[in-house]
Design a protein around this motif. Structure first.
Motif, PDB file in Angstrom:
ATOM      1  N   TRP A   1      57.995  27.368 -54.461  1.00  0.00           N
ATOM      2  CA  TRP A   1      59.311  26.949 -53.999  1.00  0.00           C
ATOM      3  C   TRP A   1      60.313  28.065 -54.258  1.00  0.00           C
ATOM      4  O   TRP A   1      60.328  28.657 -55.345  1.00  0.00           O
ATOM      5  N   LEU A   2      61.155  28.315 -53.279  1.00  0.00           N
ATOM      6  CA  LEU A   2      62.206  29.320 -53.408  1.00  0.00           C
ATOM      7  C   LEU A   2      63.567  28.646 -53.311  1.00  0.00           C
ATOM      8  O   LEU A   2      63.812  27.862 -52.384  1.00  0.00           O
ATOM      9  N   VAL A   3      64.447  28.953 -54.260  1.00  0.00           N
ATOM     10  CA  VAL A   3      65.832  28.471 -54.211  1.00  0.00           C
ATOM     11  C   VAL A   3      66.688  29.581 -53.597  1.00  0.00           C
ATOM     12  O   VAL A   3      66.647  30.727 -54.056  1.00  0.00           O
ATOM     13  N   ILE A   4      67.435  29.240 -52.549  1.00  0.00           N
ATOM     14  CA  ILE A   4      68.312  30.215 -51.917  1.00  0.00           C
ATOM     15  C   ILE A   4      69.748  29.707 -51.933  1.00  0.00           C
ATOM     16  O   ILE A   4      70.005  28.523 -52.170  1.00  0.00           O
ATOM     17  N   SER A   5      70.665  30.617 -51.670  1.00  0.00           N
ATOM     18  CA  SER A   5      72.077  30.259 -51.590  1.00  0.00           C
ATOM     19  C   SER A   5      72.816  31.362 -50.853  1.00  0.00           C
ATOM     20  O   SER A   5      72.357  32.509 -50.814  1.00  0.00           O
ATOM     21  N   GLU A   6      73.947  31.013 -50.267  1.00  0.00           N
ATOM     22  CA  GLU A   6      74.757  32.012 -49.571  1.00  0.00           C
ATOM     23  C   GLU A   6      75.264  33.053 -50.565  1.00  0.00           C
ATOM     24  O   GLU A   6      75.564  32.730 -51.727  1.00  0.00           O
TER      25      GLU A   6
ATOM     26  N   SER B   1      64.243  41.056 -51.806  1.00  0.00           N
ATOM     27  CA  SER B   1      65.225  40.401 -50.945  1.00  0.00           C
ATOM     28  C   SER B   1      64.879  38.929 -50.731  1.00  0.00           C
ATOM     29  O   SER B   1      63.715  38.530 -50.786  1.00  0.00           O
ATOM     30  N   GLN B   2      65.922  38.148 -50.487  1.00  0.00           N
ATOM     31  CA  GLN B   2      65.734  36.726 -50.235  1.00  0.00           C
ATOM     32  C   GLN B   2      64.831  36.519 -49.018  1.00  0.00           C
ATOM     33  O   GLN B   2      63.990  35.614 -49.000  1.00  0.00           O
ATOM     34  N   GLU B   3      64.987  37.370 -48.008  1.00  0.00           N
ATOM     35  CA  GLU B   3      64.185  37.254 -46.791  1.00  0.00           C
ATOM     36  C   GLU B   3      62.701  37.476 -47.084  1.00  0.00           C
ATOM     37  O   GLU B   3      61.835  36.738 -46.583  1.00  0.00           O
ATOM     38  N   ASP B   4      62.396  38.477 -47.916  1.00  0.00           N
ATOM     39  CA  ASP B   4      60.997  38.744 -48.260  1.00  0.00           C
ATOM     40  C   ASP B   4      60.405  37.595 -49.077  1.00  0.00           C
ATOM     41  O   ASP B   4      59.222  37.244 -48.918  1.00  0.00           O
ATOM     42  N   LYS B   5      61.218  37.019 -49.956  1.00  0.00           N
ATOM     43  CA  LYS B   5      60.737  35.891 -50.762  1.00  0.00           C
ATOM     44  C   LYS B   5      60.465  34.669 -49.889  1.00  0.00           C
ATOM     45  O   LYS B   5      59.513  33.927 -50.136  1.00  0.00           O
ATOM     46  N   GLU B   6      61.308  34.489 -48.873  1.00  0.00           N
ATOM     47  CA  GLU B   6      61.114  33.346 -47.979  1.00  0.00           C
ATOM     48  C   GLU B   6      59.765  33.424 -47.274  1.00  0.00           C
ATOM     49  O   GLU B   6      59.096  32.409 -47.076  1.00  0.00           O
ATOM     50  N   LYS B   7      59.347  34.631 -46.896  1.00  0.00           N
ATOM     51  CA  LYS B   7      58.070  34.829 -46.207  1.00  0.00           C
ATOM     52  C   LYS B   7      56.886  34.436 -47.095  1.00  0.00           C
ATOM     53  O   LYS B   7      55.823  34.053 -46.592  1.00  0.00           O
ATOM     54  N   LEU B   8      57.066  34.551 -48.408  1.00  0.00           N
ATOM     55  CA  LEU B   8      55.983  34.266 -49.353  1.00  0.00           C
ATOM     56  C   LEU B   8      56.021  32.839 -49.893  1.00  0.00           C
ATOM     57  O   LEU B   8      55.125  32.431 -50.630  1.00  0.00           O
ATOM     58  N   SER B   9      57.053  32.092 -49.533  1.00  0.00           N
ATOM     59  CA  SER B   9      57.268  30.754 -50.101  1.00  0.00           C
ATOM     60  C   SER B   9      56.748  29.658 -49.187  1.00  0.00           C
ATOM     61  O   SER B   9      56.773  29.784 -47.960  1.00  0.00           O
ATOM     62  N   ASP B  10      56.292  28.581 -49.806  1.00  0.00           N
ATOM     63  CA  ASP B  10      55.849  27.417 -49.042  1.00  0.00           C
ATOM     64  C   ASP B  10      57.018  26.512 -48.675  1.00  0.00           C
ATOM     65  O   ASP B  10      57.032  25.911 -47.605  1.00  0.00           O
TER      66      ASP B  10
END
Length: 200
Positions: free
Chosen positions: A131-136, A164-173
């Motif tokens: 799980w990845l937590v993101i925010s603006e 980067s948040q974008e790279d983490k998103e690619k690896l997250s479910d």
């Protein structure tokens, strides 16, 4: 036992998610807490850090000056990698030992690996899902300013030296967006916990 890898960049609210999961009955393995204990006054890792980064990162009471160390490593990717090498192996070993112990006890709970460097350390492979937590960005900067009393320049330097948040998103479910209210965040967590009950 279900293992979740939980991560997120500085100021995204990963700790808020971790705290909520703990209240919901999950077992939390906190990589930051493990590394903090490793770098307490008198611990072997602290001496190594002092030798590598200099006396300036040590407070007068012998404890680690985290802000000073942060200023050094988050402005120099090579130095950040050196710090990670000092700490990472022991943190990952510690987490693996904890997971083995829980498995031997036939634990039937959700276990969360709370790790800001989950992907950088390869710990995503330990988990059943990540799980990845993101925010603006503006929200992240505001939170860190209020929490850590850092300048915007210091905060941006830390963000830019993380994956980067974008790279983490690619690896997250699954991605939890923490740009809104706490209630909105909690609803996303609850939905995922319900999904886990159905899938496992």
């Amino acid at each position: 036992m279900i293992v979740i890898g939980l991560t997120g960049g500085i100021g995204t609210g990963k700790s808020t998610v971790s705290d909520y999961l703990r209240k919901k009955g999950c077992i939390i393995l906190d990589a930051d807490d493990i590394s903090r204990k490793m770098t307490e006054a008198g611990m072997p890792a602290l001496s190594i850090i002092q030798n590598v980064f200099g006396d300036e990162v040590i407070n007068s009471d012998g404890s680690l000056n985290r802000h000073k160390l942060g200023d050094i490593v988050f402005n120099n990717r090579d130095k950040l990698q050196k710090l990670q090498q000092i700490i990472t192996t022991e943190v990952v070993d510690n987490i693996n030992r904890n997971l083995s112990q829980l498995q031997s006890e036939h634990c039937d709970k959700i276990v969360v690996i709370d790790a800001p460097l989950l992907f950088e350390c390869g710990m995503e492979n330990i988990a059943d899902e990540n799980w990845l937590v993101i925010s603006e960005m503006s929200v992240r900067i505001k939170r860190v300013k209020e929490r850590d009393n850092l300048s915007e320049e210091q905060i941006i330097a830390r963000i830019n030296n993380q994956m980067s948040q974008e790279d983490k998103e690619k690896l997250s479910d699954y991605v939890l967006d923490n740009s809104g209210s706490l209630q909105q965040l909690y609803e996303q967590i609850d939905d995922n916990l319900e999904r886990l009950k159905d899938e496992f």
